[in-house]
Design a protein around this motif. Structure first.
Motif, PDB file in Angstrom:
ATOM      1  N   ARG A 171     -28.668  18.562 -29.259  1.00 43.96           N
ATOM      2  CA  ARG A 171     -28.910  17.408 -30.118  1.00 43.96           C
ATOM      3  C   ARG A 171     -28.300  16.147 -29.514  1.00 43.96           C
ATOM      4  O   ARG A 171     -28.866  15.062 -29.609  1.00 43.96           O
ATOM      5  N   ARG A 172     -27.108  16.287 -28.882  1.00 49.85           N
ATOM      6  CA  ARG A 172     -26.483  15.112 -28.266  1.00 49.85           C
ATOM      7  C   ARG A 172     -27.334  14.589 -27.115  1.00 49.85           C
ATOM      8  O   ARG A 172     -27.471  13.381 -26.917  1.00 49.85           O
ATOM      9  N   ALA A 173     -27.912  15.503 -26.334  1.00 49.53           N
ATOM     10  CA  ALA A 173     -28.772  15.079 -25.232  1.00 49.53           C
ATOM     11  C   ALA A 173     -30.013  14.356 -25.761  1.00 49.53           C
ATOM     12  O   ALA A 173     -30.431  13.316 -25.222  1.00 49.53           O
ATOM     13  N   GLU A 174     -30.609  14.878 -26.835  1.00 48.18           N
ATOM     14  CA  GLU A 174     -31.788  14.244 -27.413  1.00 48.18           C
ATOM     15  C   GLU A 174     -31.453  12.852 -27.944  1.00 48.18           C
ATOM     16  O   GLU A 174     -32.184  11.881 -27.700  1.00 48.18           O
ATOM     17  N   LEU A 175     -30.339  12.735 -28.657  1.00 51.49           N
ATOM     18  CA  LEU A 175     -29.956  11.449 -29.215  1.00 51.49           C
ATOM     19  C   LEU A 175     -29.610  10.451 -28.118  1.00 51.49           C
ATOM     20  O   LEU A 175     -30.006   9.286 -28.165  1.00 51.49           O
ATOM     21  N   ALA A 176     -28.865  10.914 -27.099  1.00 54.61           N
ATOM     22  CA  ALA A 176     -28.522  10.017 -25.994  1.00 54.61           C
ATOM     23  C   ALA A 176     -29.781   9.522 -25.290  1.00 54.61           C
ATOM     24  O   ALA A 176     -29.881   8.350 -24.893  1.00 54.61           O
ATOM     25  N   GLY A 177     -30.770  10.391 -25.134  1.00 55.53           N
ATOM     26  CA  GLY A 177     -32.030   9.984 -24.524  1.00 55.53           C
ATOM     27  C   GLY A 177     -32.735   8.915 -25.344  1.00 55.53           C
ATOM     28  O   GLY A 177     -33.293   7.953 -24.798  1.00 55.53           O
ATOM     29  N   ARG A 178     -32.709   9.053 -26.666  1.00 57.69           N
ATOM     30  CA  ARG A 178     -33.331   8.045 -27.526  1.00 57.69           C
ATOM     31  C   ARG A 178     -32.578   6.721 -27.445  1.00 57.69           C
ATOM     32  O   ARG A 178     -33.195   5.645 -27.467  1.00 57.69           O
ATOM     33  N   LEU A 179     -31.257   6.800 -27.354  1.00 54.28           N
ATOM     34  CA  LEU A 179     -30.473   5.569 -27.226  1.00 54.28           C
ATOM     35  C   LEU A 179     -30.806   4.847 -25.925  1.00 54.28           C
ATOM     36  O   LEU A 179     -30.867   3.615 -25.875  1.00 54.28           O
ATOM     37  N   LEU A 180     -31.062   5.608 -24.885  1.00 57.51           N
ATOM     38  CA  LEU A 180     -31.408   4.984 -23.605  1.00 57.51           C
ATOM     39  C   LEU A 180     -32.815   4.398 -23.623  1.00 57.51           C
ATOM     40  O   LEU A 180     -33.105   3.444 -22.895  1.00 57.51           O
ATOM     41  N   GLU A 181     -33.696   4.934 -24.450  1.00 58.14           N
ATOM     42  CA  GLU A 181     -35.013   4.311 -24.601  1.00 58.14           C
ATOM     43  C   GLU A 181     -34.879   2.946 -25.262  1.00 58.14           C
ATOM     44  O   GLU A 181     -35.637   2.018 -24.960  1.00 58.14           O
ATOM     45  N   ALA A 182     -33.879   2.842 -26.153  1.00 55.17           N
ATOM     46  CA  ALA A 182     -33.644   1.566 -26.819  1.00 55.17           C
ATOM     47  C   ALA A 182     -32.893   0.588 -25.924  1.00 55.17           C
ATOM     48  O   ALA A 182     -33.127  -0.621 -25.963  1.00 55.17           O
ATOM     49  N   ALA A 230     -33.079   9.121 -37.738  1.00 57.05           N
ATOM     50  CA  ALA A 230     -34.342   9.856 -37.856  1.00 57.05           C
ATOM     51  C   ALA A 230     -35.504   8.927 -38.152  1.00 57.05           C
ATOM     52  O   ALA A 230     -36.637   9.156 -37.705  1.00 57.05           O
ATOM     53  N   GLY A 231     -35.237   7.861 -38.902  1.00 56.01           N
ATOM     54  CA  GLY A 231     -36.303   6.952 -39.306  1.00 56.01           C
ATOM     55  C   GLY A 231     -36.682   5.932 -38.265  1.00 56.01           C
ATOM     56  O   GLY A 231     -37.696   5.235 -38.415  1.00 56.01           O
ATOM     57  N   TYR A 232     -35.888   5.838 -37.202  1.00 61.64           N
ATOM     58  CA  TYR A 232     -36.192   4.873 -36.147  1.00 61.64           C
ATOM     59  C   TYR A 232     -37.291   5.452 -35.258  1.00 61.64           C
ATOM     60  O   TYR A 232     -37.069   6.370 -34.475  1.00 61.64           O
ATOM     61  N   ALA A 233     -38.503   4.902 -35.384  1.00 61.45           N
ATOM     62  CA  ALA A 233     -39.657   5.452 -34.667  1.00 61.45           C
ATOM     63  C   ALA A 233     -39.885   4.800 -33.313  1.00 61.45           C
ATOM     64  O   ALA A 233     -40.838   5.152 -32.617  1.00 61.45           O
ATOM     65  N   GLY A 234     -39.030   3.873 -32.960  1.00 62.65           N
ATOM     66  CA  GLY A 234     -39.183   3.221 -31.667  1.00 62.65           C
ATOM     67  C   GLY A 234     -38.986   1.727 -31.776  1.00 62.65           C
ATOM     68  O   GLY A 234     -38.718   1.181 -32.846  1.00 62.65           O
ATOM     69  N   MET A 235     -39.128   1.041 -30.667  1.00 68.82           N
ATOM     70  CA  MET A 235     -38.898  -0.396 -30.582  1.00 68.82           C
ATOM     71  C   MET A 235     -39.742  -1.171 -31.591  1.00 68.82           C
ATOM     72  O   MET A 235     -40.895  -0.831 -31.849  1.00 68.82           O
ATOM     73  N   LEU A 236     -39.165  -2.202 -32.164  1.00 71.38           N
ATOM     74  CA  LEU A 236     -39.887  -3.060 -33.095  1.00 71.38           C
ATOM     75  C   LEU A 236     -40.965  -3.847 -32.347  1.00 71.38           C
ATOM     76  O   LEU A 236     -40.678  -4.535 -31.359  1.00 71.38           O
ATOM     77  N   LEU A 237     -42.196  -3.739 -32.803  1.00 71.14           N
ATOM     78  CA  LEU A 237     -43.330  -4.483 -32.254  1.00 71.14           C
ATOM     79  C   LEU A 237     -43.318  -4.497 -30.723  1.00 71.14           C
ATOM     80  O   LEU A 237     -43.180  -5.553 -30.089  1.00 71.14           O
ATOM     81  N   PRO A 238     -43.457  -3.351 -30.097  1.00 71.71           N
ATOM     82  CA  PRO A 238     -43.351  -3.284 -28.634  1.00 71.71           C
ATOM     83  C   PRO A 238     -44.393  -4.119 -27.895  1.00 71.71           C
ATOM     84  O   PRO A 238     -44.137  -4.574 -26.779  1.00 71.71           O
ATOM     85  N   ASP A 239     -45.553  -4.358 -28.498  1.00 71.12           N
ATOM     86  CA  ASP A 239     -46.577  -5.159 -27.828  1.00 71.12           C
ATOM     87  C   ASP A 239     -46.211  -6.636 -27.770  1.00 71.12           C
ATOM     88  O   ASP A 239     -46.863  -7.407 -27.052  1.00 71.12           O
TER      89      ASP A 239
END
Length: 512
Positions: free
Chosen positions: A450-461, A407-416
């Protein structure tokens, strides 16, 4: 920055705060009111003084931002400069604050223009800056000793260099601070030239306004640290005793410490006395609020610095290097980063390492200015002070619950900074933790949405995460979303094709 005219001179001044009472600071030996804002404890001092008053400070002629093409003014000329600044601001009367060399000038002005002075505050100063016994000898016609002259010459010779004598003499409590020692010589060079400095030292030894003390009609507060290495406390004691004999309303407050500079050492104790003198009380909540800036650094999903609920704009940094410096300190999460590594990161093509120390000091000053401090430095390393600066990355690593980690992972570290080599190891560490945790949760969650949402986030990473692709396809299918399942399978096939891998048809994936 404003400029007042005093004869042929241009006098630089600033106005800080909007308090009901006005305090005009009479300048000490040499300063630069613009550059001073770079150093955190000086900036804090200005904010504190401006919290209970309209605080005005200026650079006298020949120093700082004022006209440096003319000679250093004599005492009577400085009185005119002070009057010119007050007139330019539109101040009819004010409290005067004289630190060090500014003390005799403040007393002289109070004796000359009593109707314009509400009170005088002296810090590390007195009516004459010489100890009483040396003053008596000078009055008897004895010139400065050869030893004293040699000390002046050595002080001037080292002025503005890495070997400056100022920190151990004037600010011993900060003398071991590597950043202060690196920053201070540049400040000296912008405050006064060596020739002007020698002239100032000679004039300081001759300053003596004891003969006008019987004309002082306003209250006087003297603040002095008992171990002051530059102006001994006996100077303040002698001035206070003389004022008392003349019936003046005078109070001497002796404080512990060896620092001559007010901003070094226990600053709050001194400013509390000044606030009480000017306003009759000390607003503890207001003064404490000055150092309780809520500063947070965001690194997950984007880079941002927020101070008191306001996001710092890019233009406020002054340079891209300052932002990069903070990013590197942030990913270290409070651990020290060597100066050599920072040199290489910020100036990889500089062949002369001797130039890099001062350059780093400038960038650290910019970071400190934005964070209101927040950086701790030694002679070898620098670190982010996560006790005073909130850091999302540190908070995220402190969590050990799988659901909270995801939940706390807001996205890629320093994407810029994705194409900067220095950031890649840290990004890999963060992404790896999120992905590993996310896979554990995939095993235990039977909710297809929820599994679809989590899998989608994993693929963003990680767009090549084979398992996340397959889970996403099955979750869409079993949730009754065949179109989304087919679209997910197309993306799966395309991603794996980039790696030269064939994938199972969608029928095989949904049945496993």
């Amino acid at each position: 920055m404003h400029f007042a005219r005093a004869g042929r001179s241009s006098i630089a001044y600033q106005v800080i705060g909007e308090g009901p009472a006005t305090v005009v600071s009479v300048p000490p030996m040499a300063q630069n009111i613009e550059l001073a804002w770079e150093w955190p404890s000086l900036r804090y001092m200005f904010h504190r003084l401006g919290s209970f008053s309209r605080f005005i400070h200026f650079d006298k002629r020949g120093t700082g931002m004022s006209d440096r093409s003319l000679d250093i003014p004599a005492l009577d000329e400085r009185v005119d400069e002070l009057r010119a600044v007050m007139d330019d601001v539109g101040v009819e009367h004010a409290y005067l604050f004289g630190a060090s060399e500014g003390g005799p000038m403040a007393l002289m002005f109070a004796a000359t223009y009593p109707d314009r002075v509400d009170g005088v505050m002296l810090q590390g100063s007195g009516a004459c800056l010489l100890p009483p016994d040396i003053r008596r000898a000078r009055l008897d016609g004895q010139p400065p000793s050869p030893e004293a002259r040699a000390r002046w010459e050595e002080f001037c010779e080292r002025w503005g260099t890495a070997d400056t004598l100022t920190p151990p003499l004037f600010a011993p409590s900060q003398a071991d601070d590597a950043e202060f020692r690196a920053w201070w010589p540049r400040y000296e060079r912008q405050a006064a030239s060596r020739d002007a400095l020698m002239k100032l030292l000679e004039m300081n030894s001759e300053m003596d306004v004891i003969d006008v003390l019987d004309q002082i009609r306003c209250p006087v507060l003297l603040l002095h640290r008992v171990g002051d290495r530059v102006i001994p406390v006996d100077v303040a004691r002698d001035t206070a005793a003389r004022l008392d004999r003349f019936g003046a309303d005078v109070r001497l407050v002796e404080l512990p410490g060896e620092d001559h500079f007010m901003f070094s050492g226990d600053l709050d104790a001194m400013v509390d006395e000044m606030e009480r003198f000017v306003t009759g009380t000390v607003d503890a909540d207001r003064s404490a609020e000055l150092i309780r800036h809520r500063v947070t650094v965001t690194t997950l999903g984007r880079f941002a610095v927020t101070v008191d609920d306001r996001e710092v704009e890019t233009g406020e940094w002054g340079s891209r290097r300052a932002r990069t410096l903070l990013k590197r300190l942030a990913v270290a999460r409070g651990r020290p980063v060597s100066r050599d590594e920072l040199f290489q990161l910020l100036w990889p093509d500089e062949p002369d390492p001797s130039k890099l120390g001062p350059r780093l000091s400038v960038q650290l000053s910019a970071v400190r200015r934005v964070l209101h401090g927040g950086v701790a430095a030694t002679s070898d390393s620098v670190r982010l002070d996560i006790d005073t600066v909130g850091l999302d990355l540190d908070d995220w690593f402190a969590v050990d619950d799988d659901a909270a980690i995801v939940a706390g992972y807001a996205g890629m570290l320093l994407p810029d900074d994705i194409y900067d080599d220095w950031s890649e190891p840290f990004r890999t560490e963060v992404t790896g933790r999120f992905v590993a945790t996310g896979h554990r949760l995939l095993d235990g969650d039977g909710d297809h949405h929820r599994r679809a949402e989590l899998a989608g986030r994993l693929l963003e990473a990680d767009g090549y995460d084979d398992r996340a692709h397959r889970v996403l396809i099955r979750a869409h299918d079993r949730a009754g979303r065949p179109a989304e399942a087919r679209a997910a399978h197309t993306r799966y096939r395309e991603a794996m094709a980039e790696l030269g891998i064939d994938v199972d048809p969608i029928e095989a994936v949904v049945e496993t």
